[in-house]
Design an enzyme around this catalytic site. Structure first.
Site, PDB file in Angstrom:
ATOM      1  CD  GLU A 152      -2.998  -1.195   2.222  1.00 57.78           C
ATOM      2  OE1 GLU A 152      -2.762  -0.596   3.286  1.00 57.78           O
ATOM      3  OE2 GLU A 152      -4.052  -1.809   2.006  1.00 57.78           O
ATOM      4  CG  ASP A 204      -7.488  -5.349   5.157  1.00 60.87           C
ATOM      5  OD1 ASP A 204      -7.022  -5.549   6.287  1.00 60.87           O
ATOM      6  OD2 ASP A 204      -7.523  -4.225   4.623  1.00 60.87           O
ATOM      7  CD  GLU A 227      -9.852  -0.934   7.814  1.00 65.21           C
ATOM      8  OE1 GLU A 227      -8.959  -1.472   8.502  1.00 65.21           O
ATOM      9  OE2 GLU A 227      -9.678  -0.558   6.643  1.00 65.21           O
TER      10      GLU A 227
HETATM   11  C1  GCV Z   1      -2.619   0.756   8.271  1.00 65.69           C
HETATM   12  C2  GCV Z   1      -6.068  -1.937   5.411  1.00 65.69           C
HETATM   13  C3  GCV Z   1      -6.507  -0.645   6.015  1.00 65.69           C
HETATM   14  C4  GCV Z   1      -5.350   0.345   6.072  1.00 65.69           C
HETATM   15  C5  GCV Z   1      -4.221  -0.305   6.858  1.00 65.69           C
HETATM   16  C6  GCV Z   1      -3.835  -1.604   6.167  1.00 65.69           C
HETATM   17  C7  GCV Z   1      -2.728  -2.342   6.902  1.00 65.69           C
HETATM   18  O1  GCV Z   1      -5.768  -1.764   4.064  1.00 65.69           O
HETATM   19  O2  GCV Z   1      -7.578  -0.111   5.302  1.00 65.69           O
HETATM   20  O3  GCV Z   1      -5.797   1.512   6.676  1.00 65.69           O
HETATM   21  O4  GCV Z   1      -3.126   0.545   6.972  1.00 65.69           O
HETATM   22  O5  GCV Z   1      -4.947  -2.444   6.101  1.00 65.69           O
HETATM   23  O6  GCV Z   1      -3.059  -3.245   7.647  1.00 65.69           O
HETATM   24  O7  GCV Z   1      -1.572  -2.001   6.730  1.00 65.69           O
END
Ligand code: GCV
Length: 720
Positions: free
Chosen positions: A308, A382, A410
């Site tokens: 990411e 995720d 989340e």
């Molecule tokens: C901290 C998901 C979340 C991101 C998070 C990522 C991760 O994609 O939406 O906000 O980033 O996981 O665990 O690194």
């Protein structure tokens, strides 16, 4: 007039103080007077005095806790003594203390390490005593919290013979907190770390945070976001981190930081962050030495690399093993560890996202230094409301794999939905990987027992913020609590943890317990039903992840919903079988076969692994379409059931928390309807089948739901 003003002031004071009394700040560490008179009598008899047999910073915090807890629980003070002269003395000490040597407690503590403890009721110098013994102070602290829990939950203190040893070594909260105090995926206000005022201003919350963690056995905190900011590694911030570490130390909690992989470039203008470059390696070795000067018991780093948008070793054509080993080498002389995250995926890789972490990491099994743990999310995508366990568990026997759970919700309703996550955690921990035949559970992989690893870990992404009640939703506290309890002992059941938490948080009224417990136990399944039933996943709104977005399409495919549900006129679901993406083959044989077979695949994972025709006959005899719609409707109906259950507690729960939860359940009901209507109407455009008879019709058109926008939904990183 004056009397009227005084009266008003008094009423305001009473209102404020009664609000403060039950606003959730005390979490599960409420030390109100024991309401069971029989138990109260017993506790007063057994705890007339307490003796701390030596002095240390941890013994001091034990003393503070007892000074707070015992008068509260017993309704009267308890004397601190310095020897056993009376019946009813609580002794807290190490087995080697001369006064305790005759009891041979050392034998019971042989396998207890530095954190285990025993609690025993016995006789010493002909006096009845309760002894909490441990090899090290941390164990004594855990033992004291255990005894207090026994009292808070009205357990008998007669004939205690308890030995408790954590099954997992590193039990760590991961805070996704940024230096500007925003919290990525945080729904309980801002970060509790007030970086601007640190190191000089020590918010009392830091200590209460440490108390809460110690009470459930959490022994580490990663205080910064995995989407890391290199600034935290500079002296100005290390001084602040050290101030936090000083508060946490007596509570047995070590601090960890997230390491931004290109920190040498960002901090010191290096031209490269190549992990095989000697200058870069030296930079990290020096940086780590510097950190240990500030924080002598620093725990180590968590790293999100090449995921990411985060920098990592692959930017220099190096591997994850090269990156992790470089940091491990720097930390090794100081006793620190690296928790290298396996959450890697890339839209440039033309393979199912589900398979990418496995493909990336399995080849590195056996190549990592002995102070590296690979931190694996519970599922391969995720933190979805339901995922099958990650295929990496069991697939890297030469490497300690640690678990990463998400406590912050989340994908499970932020801080407005009542969702008890211990059932989700347990579902994963108890899953059988078959890596070494039946019984090779995920829990045995991560506690190190399956492959004989001496280090093990469990991380939980924290749901803590500046909200007065810490977690936003009063029931969010239960997920923090459950994470700690399971990290200590993954064999505990979700039910016993929930019951403990309810008793400590809401009191011991049996009607309250028998009402709340079933709600908590089914709450996660309810949420799965109204969000992502039958193995659907990743259907949420784009970026902020709030609310339904099954229509999300366009842009990076693996960040859309259509990539995952693949609905079309024939059916719905992601074909991950051997004739599809073949993700099933990453599991060990019996699991792989089960997931691969349309008939054998558990229905809760059906659409995770199979693209299934709309008229496929489910086990119930219904068509897939009807079953899917019924699940969505059942989810909403069950939230309404939770509302009714909660309402029966009106006069049994303090008004503040009662009305807070009531309002939140109302929001949950609205949002469950939003999820249901959006998903059913959207999928109906593909199935072209009616909503089964007798079900209430969605209030609005699909177009209405698709146009809803939530630009300020919380928890999103500003730059996303
Ligand atoms: C901290 C998901 C979340 C991101 C998070 C990522 C991760 O994609 O939406 O906000 O980033 O996981 O665990 O690194």
């Amino acid at each position: 007039m004056i009397r009227k003003c005084v009266l008003i002031a008094l009423l305001v004071f009473m209102a404020v103080s009664s609000t403060l009394a039950e606003d959730g700040y005390r979490l599960w560490l409420r030390y109100d007077k024991i309401t069971d008179s029989g138990k109260l009598k017993q506790y007063r008899e057994y705890l007339k005095g307490y003796w701390l047999t030596h002095d240390s910073p941890t013994m001091q915090v034990i003393d503070d806790e007892l000074q707070m807890a015992l008068p509260g629980l017993l309704g009267s003070g308890v004397t601190k003594v310095s020897s056993v002269t009376n019946n009813g003395t609580l002794i807290i000490g190490k087995p080697s203390h001369p006064a305790l040597q005759s009891l041979n407690l050392g034998a019971h503590l042989q396998n207890a390490g530095t954190e285990g403890f025993v609690i025993t009721s016995t006789t010493l110098n002909k006096k009845k005593v309760i002894i909490i013994a441990a090899n090290e102070d941390a164990g004594l602290l855990y033992g004291v919290f255990h005894l207090l829990k026994l009292m808070q939950t009205h357990k008998d203190l007669k004939d205690l013979t308890i030995t408790s040893v954590p099954k997992i070594k590193y039990r760590i909260l991961n805070h996704w907190d940024n230096l500007d105090r925003t919290v990525e995926r945080g729904y309980a206000g801002f970060s509790i770390w007030d970086w601007h005022k640190l190191p000089d201003y020590i918010d009392p919350r830091y200590r209460d945070y440490a108390r809460a963690n110690a009470s459930i056995g959490i022994n580490g905190a990663v205080v910064t976001n995995v989407n890391a900011n290199a600034l935290v590694l500079t002296p100005a911030y290390l001084e602040k981190v050290a101030a936090l570490a000083n508060v946490f130390r007596p509570y047995g909690i070590r601090i960890y930081l997230t390491a931004r992989f290109n920190a040498p470039m960002e901090i010191d203008k290096y031209e490269t962050a190549d992990p095989l470059d000697p200058k870069v390696r030296k930079w990290w070795a020096d940086k780590v030495t510097e950190i240990y000067r500030y924080i002598p018991d620093f725990g180590g780093f968590v790293v999100k690399a090449n995921s990411e948008g985060q920098p990592g070793p692959q930017n220099y054509n190096r591997t994850h093993a090269d990156g992790a080993n470089m940091l491990a080498e720097a930390l090794k002389p100081h006793g620190g560890i690296v928790m290298w995250r396996a959450f890697v995926y890339d839209d440039k890789v033309p393979d199912d996202r589900h398979k990418q972490a496995y493909n990336e990491f399995v080849p590195h099994d056996g190549q990592l230094k002995d102070n590296v743990l690979i931190q694996v999310k519970n599922g391969a995508i995720d933190f979805q409301p339901r995922e099958p366990f990650h295929p990496l568990f069991g697939a890297m026997p030469k490497t300690p794999l640690m678990m990463e759970f998400q406590i912050t919700q989340e994908y499970l309703g932020f801080a407005t939905h009542l969702v008890y996550l211990a059932t989700l955690f347990k579902e994963c921990l108890d899953a059988d990987t078959y890596a070494k035949g039946p019984g090779s559970t995920v829990a045995k992989v991560i506690d190190g027992s399956l492959d004989g690893h001496s280090i093990s870990g469990m991380a939980g992404v924290a749901n803590i913020g500046t909200d007065r009640n810490w977690c936003g939703h009063p029931f969010g506290q239960a997920n923090w609590y459950a994470f700690g309890r399971l990290a200590w002992d993954h064999q505990l059941s979700a039910e016993e943890i929930a019951e403990e938490w309810i008793r400590m948080t809401f009191g011991n009224d049996e009607i309250v317990i028998s009402t709340i417990l079933p709600m908590m136990m089914v709450s996660r399944e309810i949420t799965v039903n109204y969000m992502t039933p039958l193995g659907l996943h990743h259907l949420m709104g784009r970026n902020h992840h709030y609310g339904p977005g099954p229509w999300v399409d366009g842009g990076r495919p693996d960040w859309t919903s259509v990539y995952y549900h693949r609905a079309d006129s024939m059916g719905i679901g992601f074909d991950r079988t051997t004739s599809g993406s073949d993700a099933v083959s990453q599991y060990f044989p019996p699991v792989a076969e089960t997931f691969n077979s349309l008939e054998k695949c558990p229905e809760e994972y059906l659409l995770w692994f199979h693209h299934v025709p709309w008229d496929y006959k489910m086990k119930s005899g219904e068509t897939l379409w009807n079953a899917l719609v019924h699940k969505y409707y059942a989810g909403v109906d069950s939230v309404r059931w939770m509302q009714r259950m909660w309402n029966t507690l009106e006069n049994r729960i303090d008004p503040y928390r009662f009305s807070q939860v009531k309002m939140l359940l109302n929001i949950q009901e609205k949002e469950a309807v939003l999820w249901r209507n959006s998903c059913v109407l959207y999928f109906q455009t593909f199935s072209r089948r009616p909503i089964p008879e007798g079900l209430e019709k969605p209030e609005h058109s699909l177009d209405y739901y698709m146009k809803l926008s939530f630009p300020y939904a919380p928890g999103i990183r500003p730059r996303w």
